[in-house]
Write a protein that holds these residues in place. Structure first.
Motif, PDB file in Angstrom:
ATOM      1  N   ARG A 207       6.681 -26.065  23.995  1.00  0.00           N
ATOM      2  CA  ARG A 207       7.249 -24.903  24.665  1.00  0.00           C
ATOM      3  C   ARG A 207       6.601 -24.691  26.043  1.00  0.00           C
ATOM      4  O   ARG A 207       7.233 -24.167  26.955  1.00  0.00           O
ATOM      5  N   LEU A 208       5.348 -25.101  26.202  1.00  0.00           N
ATOM      6  CA  LEU A 208       4.732 -25.065  27.532  1.00  0.00           C
ATOM      7  C   LEU A 208       5.351 -26.108  28.450  1.00  0.00           C
ATOM      8  O   LEU A 208       5.607 -25.852  29.630  1.00  0.00           O
TER       9      LEU A 208
ATOM     10  N   LEU B 121      11.987 -23.261  29.465  1.00  0.00           N
ATOM     11  CA  LEU B 121      13.217 -22.533  29.136  1.00  0.00           C
ATOM     12  C   LEU B 121      13.272 -22.169  27.653  1.00  0.00           C
ATOM     13  O   LEU B 121      13.869 -21.160  27.272  1.00  0.00           O
ATOM     14  N   LEU B 122      12.630 -22.986  26.797  1.00  0.00           N
ATOM     15  CA  LEU B 122      12.622 -22.688  25.367  1.00  0.00           C
ATOM     16  C   LEU B 122      11.944 -21.354  25.070  1.00  0.00           C
ATOM     17  O   LEU B 122      12.287 -20.678  24.100  1.00  0.00           O
ATOM     18  N   ALA B 123      10.971 -20.994  25.895  1.00  0.00           N
ATOM     19  CA  ALA B 123      10.212 -19.758  25.679  1.00  0.00           C
ATOM     20  C   ALA B 123      10.642 -18.654  26.639  1.00  0.00           C
ATOM     21  O   ALA B 123       9.946 -17.645  26.775  1.00  0.00           O
ATOM     22  N   SER B 124      11.778 -18.833  27.285  1.00  0.00           N
ATOM     23  CA  SER B 124      12.272 -17.838  28.241  1.00  0.00           C
ATOM     24  C   SER B 124      13.151 -16.808  27.552  1.00  0.00           C
ATOM     25  O   SER B 124      13.471 -16.923  26.363  1.00  0.00           O
TER      26      SER B 124
ATOM     27  N   LEU C 200      15.519 -17.572  22.680  1.00  0.00           N
ATOM     28  CA  LEU C 200      16.484 -18.618  23.015  1.00  0.00           C
ATOM     29  C   LEU C 200      16.287 -19.881  22.185  1.00  0.00           C
ATOM     30  O   LEU C 200      17.136 -20.777  22.227  1.00  0.00           O
ATOM     31  N   SER C 201      15.174 -19.965  21.459  1.00  0.00           N
ATOM     32  CA  SER C 201      14.953 -21.127  20.588  1.00  0.00           C
ATOM     33  C   SER C 201      14.218 -20.673  19.340  1.00  0.00           C
ATOM     34  O   SER C 201      13.518 -19.645  19.338  1.00  0.00           O
ATOM     35  N   HIS C 202      14.368 -21.447  18.275  1.00  0.00           N
ATOM     36  CA  HIS C 202      13.753 -21.097  16.988  1.00  0.00           C
ATOM     37  C   HIS C 202      13.609 -22.375  16.174  1.00  0.00           C
ATOM     38  O   HIS C 202      14.466 -23.262  16.233  1.00  0.00           O
TER      39      HIS C 202
ATOM     40  N   HIS D 243      23.121 -22.882  23.732  1.00  0.00           N
ATOM     41  CA  HIS D 243      23.700 -24.023  24.445  1.00  0.00           C
ATOM     42  C   HIS D 243      23.492 -23.916  25.953  1.00  0.00           C
ATOM     43  O   HIS D 243      23.483 -24.929  26.655  1.00  0.00           O
ATOM     44  N   PHE D 244      23.302 -22.703  26.457  1.00  0.00           N
ATOM     45  CA  PHE D 244      23.091 -22.594  27.898  1.00  0.00           C
ATOM     46  C   PHE D 244      21.683 -23.035  28.305  1.00  0.00           C
ATOM     47  O   PHE D 244      21.384 -23.164  29.486  1.00  0.00           O
ATOM     48  N   LEU D 245      20.814 -23.295  27.323  1.00  0.00           N
ATOM     49  CA  LEU D 245      19.493 -23.871  27.597  1.00  0.00           C
ATOM     50  C   LEU D 245      19.553 -25.365  27.852  1.00  0.00           C
ATOM     51  O   LEU D 245      18.763 -25.903  28.621  1.00  0.00           O
ATOM     52  N   GLY D 246      20.438 -26.046  27.144  1.00  0.00           N
ATOM     53  CA  GLY D 246      20.454 -27.494  27.219  1.00  0.00           C
ATOM     54  C   GLY D 246      21.605 -28.065  26.417  1.00  0.00           C
ATOM     55  O   GLY D 246      22.512 -27.361  25.996  1.00  0.00           O
TER      56      GLY D 246
END
Length: 526
Positions: free
Chosen positions: A79-80, A84-87, A144-146, A178-181
């Motif tokens: 995530r670092l 974007l995963l941690a945004s 945005l992620s899990h 999906h807007f992450l990637g």
């Protein structure tokens, strides 16, 4: 002391400036505007998570590898690397939607953030996927992620190799908006995650790696040029001439290319029912898969092109009308090969980089099964040619820009309409005057979408994590009512085909079609 907010260089092609940095102590806040393609996926997702992606992987591993502390260290490290995963997402207006990333203050802060998006369960694969697709939304603008890890007790001897090996059966569910990637981001991430997890590094080594990663990014003073979030698709596309005449020419070319898309077939829908997504999936054993790939190679097509032909033949055997009209199918186009390198966090592959193309094939098939086989391979080659033409077109970049612009505009228009309906303020626009109505055009209905991921064993470097034995992969997304998407890929040496669709939104014609797909695979691919 109040945070000092300063602007840093933007990476957009017009040199505008939209990345913010909040530099107080170690705490930094990064923002950037969503691009057109990202916005087109974000806006429909707001209510119920339409298009929220998932990747399921079933695997066997020693139980020690999957301890929460070890998993959390690997999850936090990645995530670092992929911020974007941690945004989060903040929507100020339909034209002002932003990713917001608050860099962790410390290693402990990074671990706590990762742990808050990590969950352990005792569910089967089907229970996990059904809960994600049909239950309350897992993700949100704040998450945005899990990551979900599930362990089920062994049901029989096939679940563990032997008691001495200490291999347990696990299921992983990686969830991301999906807007992450896109799918390539999901699979590359999973490969990196398992490579870290199954390495010879001790738990303490992984914690040290996390510390080094945090300190290298946020623990020391950084030059402004080193800060930023991964750029949007539109900012990564190669520059094109942008004068007024060039823009007009791009739009004319785009509209002309869209006008050529003719399709006269679609599945009858049953509106009004609560959505119920199901994902029937089949896998074909490695030996048969090798023979199928060999057969496709002899016919000068890939398995992906062959699946367009399979769908074509299966639908022709399902439908009972409109034989004179062609079938149109749509698919995603991987744009990563044509993108320019990102300047910010350039080791991140978490960004959305897909375009779209269509394959149009005739519907009519002969009665003779021998002739059907010839037609099938001919249409598979036609699908290959159309796919290649889309990917190699000299207009690919300009058409991708125009498609992104169109999708972004449509998404904003529909979002406003949805919000006004929710508030009870929406009014239907008046119909255009008869004199302004355009002449009737050929139908442009798409039958189905195909997500053809190719050979995923080229992404998953199984030899890099020999302690983990992967055996199952399923992927897809939360759908809107009446949604449908067919997936095809090879993984663990097997060909996998799955159909994700809203069971409540269609009649039994879908089941007949799916049966015809499986029959066509058996008879035409072998």
């Amino acid at each position: 002391m109040a945070a000092i907010v300063q602007r840093v260089d933007s990476y957009s092609s017009d040199d505008t400036d939209d990345t913010l940095v909040d530099a107080s102590s170690y705490r930094r806040r990064l923002e950037r505007q969503l691009g057109e393609t990202e916005a087109s996926y974000f806006l429909p997702s707001r209510e119920s998570g339409v298009n929220d992606m998932y990747l399921h992987l079933g695997f066997r591993a020693p139980s020690g590898i999957m301890k929460r502390g070890r998993v959390c260290s690997a999850w936090a490290t990645l995530r670092l690397k992929h911020p974007l995963l941690a945004s989060k997402v903040k929507m100020h207006d339909y034209d002002d939607i932003r990713f917001v990333y608050l860099a962790p203050d410390s290693v402990m802060d990074a671990l706590e953030s990762a742990d808050a998006s990590l969950e352990y369960r005792s569910q089967s694969k089907d229970e996990m996927i059904d809960a994600y697709l049909n239950g309350p939304r897992t993700l949100s603008n704040e998450r945005l992620s899990h990551l979900v890890i599930s362990q089920q007790p062994a049901q029989d001897g096939s679940e563990t190799l032997d008691s001495a090996s200490n291999l347990q059966n696990f299921d992983l569910l990686l969830c991301a908006t999906h807007f992450l990637g896109d799918g390539m981001a999901l699979h590359n991430f999973a490969n990196d995650f398992f490579t870290l997890l199954a390495s010879d590094r001790t738990d303490e080594d992984l914690e040290s790696m996390l510390t080094e990663e945090w300190y290298g990014r946020w623990g020391a003073k950084k030059e402004d040029s080193a800060l930023g979030l991964p750029s949007s698709l539109e900012d990564r596309l190669p520059p094109v001439a942008d004068g007024r005449l060039h823009r007009a020419a791009r739009r004319v070319d785009f509209e002309n290319s869209q006008a050529k898309l003719v399709g006269g077939h679609s599945f009858p829908r049953r509106p009004g029912n609560a959505r119920k997504t199901v994902v029937p999936t089949v896998s074909i054993d490695p030996e048969r898969t090798k023979l199928m790939l060999k057969k496709c190679k002899a016919q000068s097509v890939s398995i992906s092109a062959a699946l367009f032909g399979i769908v074509n033949i299966a639908w022709a055997k399902t439908c009972d009308r409109n034989w004179e009209l062609p079938i149109m199918m749509y698919s995603a186009l991987n744009l990563r090969p044509v993108l320019t390198a990102s300047k910010a966090f350039n080791d991140s592959y978490w960004y959305l980089a897909i375009g779209y193309f269509n394959v149009v094939l005739p519907t009519f098939i002969p009665k003779s099964e021998k002739e059907v086989e010839k037609i099938f391979w001919h249409r598979a080659r036609a699908a290959k040619n159309q796919s290649t033409s889309a990917a190699k077109s000299p207009m690919l970049v300009s058409r991708s820009i125009e498609m992104a612009r169109k999708r972004g505009q449509q998404a904003r228009c529909w979002a406003r309409e949805d919000d006004e309906k929710e508030r009870g303020t929406w009014k239907a626009p008046p119909p255009p005057p008869a004199s302004n109505q355009v002449a009737s055009r050929p139908p442009s209905a798409a039958l189905i979408g195909l997500s053809l991921l190719g050979n995923l064993d080229g992404i998953y470097k199984h030899a890099a994590f020999p302690k983990i034995q992967m055996h199952t992969l399923t992927t897809g997304s939360r759908q809107r009512s009446g949604g449908m998407l067919l997936f095809g890929y090879t993984f663990a040496g097997k060909l996998w085909i799955s159909l994700g669709y809203d069971e409540a939104g269609f009649d039994d014609q879908v089941e007949r079609f799916w049966g015809n797909v499986l029959t066509a695979v058996d008879t035409l691919l072998g």
